[in-house]
Structures are given as structure tokens and as C-alpha cells.
Write a protein that holds these residues in place. Structure first.
Motif, PDB file in Angstrom:
ATOM      1  N   ALA A   1       0.845  -1.185   0.000  1.00  0.00           N
ATOM      2  CA  ALA A   1       0.000   0.000   0.000  1.00  0.00           C
ATOM      3  C   ALA A   1       0.885   1.241   0.000  1.00  0.00           C
ATOM      4  N   GLN A   2       0.516   2.226  -0.781  1.00  0.00           N
ATOM      5  CA  GLN A   2       1.292   3.458  -0.869  1.00  0.00           C
ATOM      6  C   GLN A   2       0.613   4.564  -0.080  1.00  0.00           C
ATOM      7  N   PRO A   3       1.333   5.400   0.612  1.00  0.00           N
ATOM      8  CA  PRO A   3       2.786   5.358   0.680  1.00  0.00           C
ATOM      9  C   PRO A   3       3.260   4.178   1.520  1.00  0.00           C
ATOM     10  N   ALA A   4       4.365   3.569   1.111  1.00  0.00           N
ATOM     11  CA  ALA A   4       4.894   2.390   1.783  1.00  0.00           C
ATOM     12  C   ALA A   4       5.443   2.756   3.159  1.00  0.00           C
ATOM     13  N   ILE A   5       5.139   1.907   4.138  1.00  0.00           N
ATOM     14  CA  ILE A   5       5.709   2.095   5.474  1.00  0.00           C
ATOM     15  C   ILE A   5       6.247   0.755   5.963  1.00  0.00           C
ATOM     16  N   ALA A   6       7.288   0.818   6.749  1.00  0.00           N
ATOM     17  CA  ALA A   6       7.846  -0.408   7.318  1.00  0.00           C
ATOM     18  C   ALA A   6       6.825  -1.026   8.256  1.00  0.00           C
ATOM     19  N   CYS A   7       6.785  -2.349   8.293  1.00  0.00           N
ATOM     20  CA  CYS A   7       5.854  -3.066   9.159  1.00  0.00           C
ATOM     21  C   CYS A   7       6.106  -2.651  10.611  1.00  0.00           C
ATOM     22  N   PRO A   8       5.068  -2.197  11.319  1.00  0.00           N
ATOM     23  CA  PRO A   8       5.256  -1.772  12.707  1.00  0.00           C
ATOM     24  C   PRO A   8       5.465  -2.931  13.681  1.00  0.00           C
ATOM     25  N   VAL A   9       5.146  -4.154  13.277  1.00  0.00           N
ATOM     26  CA  VAL A   9       5.304  -5.300  14.169  1.00  0.00           C
ATOM     27  C   VAL A   9       6.764  -5.760  14.218  1.00  0.00           C
ATOM     28  N   CYS A  10       7.412  -5.861  13.055  1.00  0.00           N
ATOM     29  CA  CYS A  10       8.797  -6.342  13.004  1.00  0.00           C
ATOM     30  C   CYS A  10       9.790  -5.228  12.689  1.00  0.00           C
TER      31      CYS A  10
END
Length: 72
Positions: free
Chosen positions: A41-50
């Protein structure tokens, strides 16, 4: 190339679990299915879990499927 699904735009990003190779852990990468990239999904974000690593102490991050990107 952007893809749109239900008012959300997705774009391919290099898979962080296999570093874009399509192979991880001695076989086909389970996060990208051997493609080397994943739709994010844009804007791309780093996974908040890992925190974008794609892995946890117990193995592959189930939240992002090992891609390292927030897919939710």
C-alpha cells in the motif's frame, strides 16, 4: 506501475525477506512467492510489528508475511 484495489493504491517494492532474490531459507520465498517483490500500500511504510525486518524471534513475521512492509 500502481495497482488500485478498493480506493487503495499498491506498488511493487523489493521483498525484504529475500532481498529481491525470490529465494529464502533454502527454497522459494514465502513472502513474495519467488517474485522478488511484493505489492505494498502506498505510501509504503515499514511493518510496525517487526520494524521492517520481516522476521521475529519466533520466525517469519505474520503481520507482513516476511515482506517487511505494512500490508494492512
Amino acid at each position: 506501475m500502481l495497482h488500485t484495489y478498493i480506493d487503495t493504491e499498491y506498488a511493487p517494492e523489493k521483498c525484504s525477506l529475500c532481498n529481491g532474490t525470490g529465494h529464502a531459507n533454502g527454497g522459494v520465498c514465502e513472502a513474495c512467492g519467488g517474485q522478488g517483490d511484493v505489492l505494498v500500500a502506498q505510501p509504503a511504510i515499514a511493518c510496525p510489528v517487526c520494524n521492517g525486518s520481516g522476521t521475529l524471534e519466533i520466525g517469519t513475521c505474520k503481520a507482513c508475511g516476511g515482506s517487511g512492509w505494512a500490508l494492512f
